[in-house]
Design an enzyme around this catalytic site. Structure first.
Site, PDB file in Angstrom:
ATOM      1  N   LYS A 199       0.866  -1.188   0.000  1.00 51.14           N
ATOM      2  CA  LYS A 199       0.000   0.000   0.000  1.00 51.14           C
ATOM      3  C   LYS A 199       0.898   1.232   0.000  1.00 51.14           C
ATOM      4  CE  LYS A 199      -1.754   2.978   2.408  1.00 51.14           C
ATOM      5  NZ  LYS A 199      -1.699   4.360   1.918  1.00 51.14           N
ATOM      6  N   GLY A 250       6.746   4.930   8.328  1.00 57.33           N
ATOM      7  CA  GLY A 250       5.890   6.109   8.412  1.00 57.33           C
ATOM      8  C   GLY A 250       6.047   6.769   9.767  1.00 57.33           C
ATOM      9  N   SER A 251       5.020   7.457  10.181  1.00 58.19           N
ATOM     10  CA  SER A 251       5.102   8.225  11.425  1.00 58.19           C
ATOM     11  C   SER A 251       5.014   7.309  12.645  1.00 58.19           C
ATOM     12  CB  SER A 251       3.960   9.239  11.480  1.00 58.19           C
ATOM     13  OG  SER A 251       2.728   8.552  11.508  1.00 58.19           O
ATOM     14  N   THR A 252       5.518   7.784  13.767  1.00 57.98           N
ATOM     15  CA  THR A 252       5.430   7.019  15.009  1.00 57.98           C
ATOM     16  C   THR A 252       3.972   6.879  15.443  1.00 57.98           C
ATOM     17  OG1 THR A 252       7.654   7.608  15.666  1.00 57.98           O
ATOM     18  CG2 THR A 252       6.139   7.029  17.446  1.00 57.98           C
ATOM     19  N   ARG A 253       3.190   7.912  15.190  1.00 55.08           N
ATOM     20  CA  ARG A 253       1.767   7.841  15.573  1.00 55.08           C
ATOM     21  C   ARG A 253       1.077   6.661  14.877  1.00 55.08           C
ATOM     22  NH1 ARG A 253      -2.898   9.225  13.315  1.00 55.08           N
ATOM     23  NH2 ARG A 253      -1.894  10.135  11.474  1.00 55.08           N
ATOM     24  N   GLY A 283       2.618   4.184  13.337  1.00 60.22           N
ATOM     25  CA  GLY A 283       3.373   2.964  13.648  1.00 60.22           C
ATOM     26  C   GLY A 283       2.861   2.287  14.917  1.00 60.22           C
ATOM     27  N   GLU A 324       9.441   1.208  10.877  1.00 60.25           N
ATOM     28  CA  GLU A 324      10.525   2.196  10.727  1.00 60.25           C
ATOM     29  C   GLU A 324       9.867   3.566  10.829  1.00 60.25           C
ATOM     30  OE1 GLU A 324      13.631   1.264  10.393  1.00 60.25           O
ATOM     31  OE2 GLU A 324      13.292  -0.856  10.002  1.00 60.25           O
ATOM     32  N   CYS A 326      13.412  11.070   7.181  1.00 56.68           N
ATOM     33  CA  CYS A 326      13.321  10.610   8.575  1.00 56.68           C
ATOM     34  C   CYS A 326      14.631  10.851   9.310  1.00 56.68           C
ATOM     35  CB  CYS A 326      12.960   9.144   8.618  1.00 56.68           C
ATOM     36  SG  CYS A 326      14.063   8.128   7.619  1.00 56.68           S
ATOM     37  N   GLU A 375       8.964  16.073  15.168  1.00 52.34           N
ATOM     38  CA  GLU A 375       9.533  15.937  13.829  1.00 52.34           C
ATOM     39  C   GLU A 375       8.763  16.867  12.898  1.00 52.34           C
ATOM     40  OE1 GLU A 375       8.668  12.237  11.848  1.00 52.34           O
ATOM     41  OE2 GLU A 375      10.679  12.166  11.046  1.00 52.34           O
TER      42      GLU A 375
HETATM   43  P1  NAP Z   1       2.205   8.320   7.925  1.00 49.69           P
HETATM   44  O1  NAP Z   1       1.178   9.361   7.931  1.00 49.69           O
HETATM   45  O2  NAP Z   1       2.445   7.525   9.143  1.00 49.69           O
HETATM   46  O3  NAP Z   1       1.821   7.345   6.707  1.00 49.69           O
HETATM   47  C1  NAP Z   1       2.635   6.267   6.330  1.00 49.69           C
HETATM   48  C2  NAP Z   1       1.779   5.250   5.582  1.00 49.69           C
HETATM   49  O4  NAP Z   1       0.807   4.719   6.484  1.00 49.69           O
HETATM   50  C3  NAP Z   1       0.990   5.851   4.422  1.00 49.69           C
HETATM   51  O5  NAP Z   1       0.923   4.917   3.379  1.00 49.69           O
HETATM   52  C4  NAP Z   1      -0.354   6.084   5.053  1.00 49.69           C
HETATM   53  O6  NAP Z   1      -1.421   6.133   4.132  1.00 49.69           O
HETATM   54  C5  NAP Z   1      -0.471   4.868   5.942  1.00 49.69           C
HETATM   55  N1  NAP Z   1      -1.446   5.011   7.017  1.00 49.69           N
HETATM   56  C6  NAP Z   1      -1.917   6.142   7.594  1.00 49.69           C
HETATM   57  N2  NAP Z   1      -2.828   5.845   8.534  1.00 49.69           N
HETATM   58  C7  NAP Z   1      -2.937   4.502   8.561  1.00 49.69           C
HETATM   59  C8  NAP Z   1      -3.726   3.594   9.313  1.00 49.69           C
HETATM   60  N3  NAP Z   1      -4.597   4.010  10.236  1.00 49.69           N
HETATM   61  N4  NAP Z   1      -3.585   2.280   9.080  1.00 49.69           N
HETATM   62  C9  NAP Z   1      -2.714   1.823   8.161  1.00 49.69           C
HETATM   63  N5  NAP Z   1      -1.953   2.637   7.399  1.00 49.69           N
HETATM   64  C10 NAP Z   1      -2.063   3.960   7.599  1.00 49.69           C
HETATM   65  O7  NAP Z   1       3.627   8.907   7.503  1.00 49.69           O
HETATM   66  P2  NAP Z   1       3.967   9.867   6.286  1.00 49.69           P
HETATM   67  O8  NAP Z   1       3.518  11.240   6.608  1.00 49.69           O
HETATM   68  O9  NAP Z   1       3.497   9.264   5.007  1.00 49.69           O
HETATM   69  O10 NAP Z   1       5.564   9.779   6.266  1.00 49.69           O
HETATM   70  C11 NAP Z   1       6.366  10.548   7.065  1.00 49.69           C
HETATM   71  C12 NAP Z   1       6.857   9.754   8.250  1.00 49.69           C
HETATM   72  O11 NAP Z   1       7.586   8.603   7.813  1.00 49.69           O
HETATM   73  C13 NAP Z   1       7.836  10.539   9.108  1.00 49.69           C
HETATM   74  O12 NAP Z   1       7.526  10.360  10.466  1.00 49.69           O
HETATM   75  C14 NAP Z   1       9.179   9.907   8.784  1.00 49.69           C
HETATM   76  O13 NAP Z   1      10.149  10.043   9.794  1.00 49.69           O
HETATM   77  C15 NAP Z   1       8.794   8.497   8.563  1.00 49.69           C
HETATM   78  N6  NAP Z   1       9.827   7.784   7.817  1.00 49.69           N
HETATM   79  C16 NAP Z   1      10.643   6.898   8.496  1.00 49.69           C
HETATM   80  C17 NAP Z   1      11.661   6.227   7.822  1.00 49.69           C
HETATM   81  C18 NAP Z   1      12.553   5.237   8.540  1.00 49.69           C
HETATM   82  O14 NAP Z   1      13.185   4.419   7.876  1.00 49.69           O
HETATM   83  N7  NAP Z   1      12.632   5.262   9.871  1.00 49.69           N
HETATM   84  C19 NAP Z   1      11.863   6.464   6.461  1.00 49.69           C
HETATM   85  C20 NAP Z   1      11.025   7.378   5.806  1.00 49.69           C
HETATM   86  C21 NAP Z   1      10.007   8.031   6.489  1.00 49.69           C
HETATM   87  P3  NAP Z   1      -1.921   7.542   3.469  1.00 49.69           P
HETATM   88  O15 NAP Z   1      -0.900   8.573   3.751  1.00 49.69           O
HETATM   89  O16 NAP Z   1      -2.019   7.204   2.049  1.00 49.69           O
HETATM   90  O17 NAP Z   1      -3.235   7.859   4.074  1.00 49.69           O
END
Ligand code: NAP
Ligand code: MG
Length: 495
Positions: free
Chosen positions: A185, A238-241, A243, A261, A296, A395
């Site tokens: 996804k 994705g985000s910690t929230r 995650g 991650e 990130c 962040e």
């Molecule tokens: P996000 O809002 O957590 O979204 C990540 C993914 O999860 C998206 O595909 C999102 O879908 C999906 N998602 C959202 N809510 C969900 C739910 N309730 N159930 C299942 N999936 C759900 O993060 P983002 O804003 O896309 O990315 C930024 C974050 O990623 C930052 O915190 C960054 O630090 C982190 N990141 C970490 C790494 C690492 O390796 N540690 C690398 C890159 C990024 P939709 O957005 O399509 O709704």
């Protein structure tokens, strides 16, 4: 399917990829994919929901059960993954253009970083898979204990928008190399390259059903995947929230393995004996503004010894004109667009909060290139940031550098570790004892000494604390997508 006016030959196809076919969502829902480059509509994308996830998981399960992929010799899977990597390279211009139009990064980096790293990752795990051996335990002579790795089954992958292809490849490549089936996804903000990658995978010989891509929103497509009773493992970036929610959903359903991650707020510590101040400044500034700060591991907390802070900041501010946002499609641009209006408003909100809480805005702070119709923010630097301030704690995920000072190394380490995140960190010093001591003391998955930009598929990537668990990249990534099996065999030896 549409073509953008800037590149008429480019095909924009927002349909899902399920069971080897391009399909619209079963319910027919679609959403608009807006380019952050100029705010224009790129194409419509399938707005998938639980019915589409069910179809993708079923296809992945059938492919796993009939062994059409995992039954192949590792050397055969290797050949397919390497061919896929070659196809990614052959379509570099197309993939880079899709990535830039979809999420706004400069085209030069979409090519040199995103496409290249993706191809390299696929190739590396392909190369690796017929070179990893299982184990035999040192048991007593009357028994043989085999410790073997087996693919988990159906792996769900959920990724963000900041490096759409790379984040997907870091999970898909080791998962597929070790014989799993995958349902991916992508972020609703950047689905196009994932969909194109799946087509190229099939062209390379990945059988139908082994890789499915289901675009849609997190709550509509991501949650059903994380909650699915027939998904064995979920790889999330994705985000910690979100995650944390992934772990809850794994527990609420079938206790699928969940690897997350997550976010970071990485400290970049510069001691007063920094061996090369010019390089330290260039690296700090280049790293925080790379990918518009949407990384990130961006070094978003700059900790400078008070004796060198003035010199450091004077030089940093001189570099900012190089990082003014410009047209992402121009070959010389180094800072592009923020992924969408929502993210731009979030970042501008943090900047306002920084000012309200007493940090000193030295540069930037505003939207830029508004006449383009896209979403851009000036490179922004805050001085006099305190650990308790929101811009030091959260962040921001945008081009914002928070500068803090310290008086001695203990205070630097204390500030650096006083955080919920522990993804990366950097220490700049001439003193080898300081370098090693601080590297050991920092609670982070990766510590850089006198640099920040080294990266390689050969080393693990991931964090301590609330930056997540498990590691992407390197041979350690196989741990996430395989189960360990012990097989005891009794030996009643006749001799
Ligand atoms: P996000 O809002 O957590 O979204 C990540 C993914 O999860 C998206 O595909 C999102 O879908 C999906 N998602 C959202 N809510 C969900 C739910 N309730 N159930 C299942 N999936 C759900 O993060 P983002 O804003 O896309 O990315 C930024 C974050 O990623 C930052 O915190 C960054 O630090 C982190 N990141 C970490 C790494 C690492 O390796 N540690 C690398 C890159 C990024 P939709 O957005 O399509 O709704
Ligand atoms: Mg987009």
């Amino acid at each position: 399917m549409t073509t953008p006016s800037s590149t008429p030959s480019l095909r924009l196809d927002g349909r899902a990829f399920i069971h080897g076919q391009r399909v619209w969502a079963k319910a027919g829902a679609r959403f608009d994919n807006i380019s952050p480059v100029d705010g224009r509509l790129l194409c419509e994308v399938a707005r998938c929901d639980d019915k589409d996830i069910d179809a993708a998981v079923l296809s992945a399960r059938q492919a796993f059960d009939d062994k059409r992929w995992r039954g192949l010799a590792p050397a055969a899977r290797k050949r397919v993954l390497i061919k896929w990597a070659d196809l990614v390279t052959a379509h570099a211009d197309e993939l880079a253009m899709l990535e830039t139009l979809d999420m706004g990064k400069p085209i030069r980096y979409a090519q040199s970083v995103d496409v290249n790293s993706t191809a390299n990752c696929l190739r590396w795990y392909g190369e690796a898979i017929d070179k990893v051996y299982d184990e035999i335990a040192p048991t007593p002579a009357h028994a043989l204990a085999l410790i073997t790795r087996e693919p988990m089954g159906v792996v769900g992958v959920i990724v963000p928008w900041n490096y759409p292809m790379i984040m997907a490849a870091w999970k898909i490549a080791p998962a597929l190399a070790s014989g799993n089936s995958v349902v991916l996804k992508p972020s609703e903000k950047s689905p196009l390259t994932a969909l194109r990658l799946a087509e190229l995978a099939m062209d390379a010989g990945v059988p139908e059903g082994v890789l499915n891509v289901v675009p849609g929103f997190g709550t509509e497509a991501g949650s059903p995947l994380a909650l699915h009773m027939d998904v064995d493992c979920i790889g999330f970036t994705g985000s910690t929230r979100v995650g944390k929610h992934i772990h809850i959903m794994a527990g609420q359903s079938n206790l699928k393995r969940a690897w997350t991650e997550l976010g970071g707020k990485s400290p970049f510590i510069v001691m007063d004996d920094c061996p090369d101040l010019e390089r330290a400044v260039q690296t700090a500034v280049g790293s925080i503004f790379f990918n518009q700060g949407e990384s990130c591991n961006a070094p978003s907390r700059l900790l400078v010894h008070h004796k060198i802070k003035e010199a450091f900041l004077e030089r940093a501010l001189q570099l900012l004109p190089q990082y003014q946002p410009a047209d992402p499609l121009h070959k010389d641009t180094v800072m592009g667009a923020i992924v969408d209006r929502t993210q731009m408003d979030t970042v501008l909100g943090y900047i306002k909060q920084g000012q309200n809480e007493g940090a000193k805005l030295l540069a930037g702070g505003h939207a830029a290139r508004t006449e383009s119709g896209g979403f851009y923010i000036q490179p922004t630097v805050f001085d006099a940031v305190q650990s308790h301030m929101t811009i030091a704690r959260e962040e921001i995920f945008g081009p914002v550098l928070s500068v803090m000072t310290f008086n001695d190394v203990s205070q630097a380490v204390q500030i650096a570790n006083d955080h919920v995140y522990g993804l990366q960190a950097s220490i700049w010093t001439r003193d080898i004892n300081c370098a090693h001591g601080v590297a050991r003391a920092l609670r982070a998955g990766t510590v850089h000494v006198n640099q920040y930009d080294e990266d390689d598929i050969t080393v693990p990537f991931g964090g301590y604390k609330q930056s997540g668990m498990g590691r992407d990249k390197s041979l350690h990534a196989f741990d996430k997508y395989t189960e360990l099996k012990t097989t005891w065999i009794r030996i009643d030896s006749p001799v």
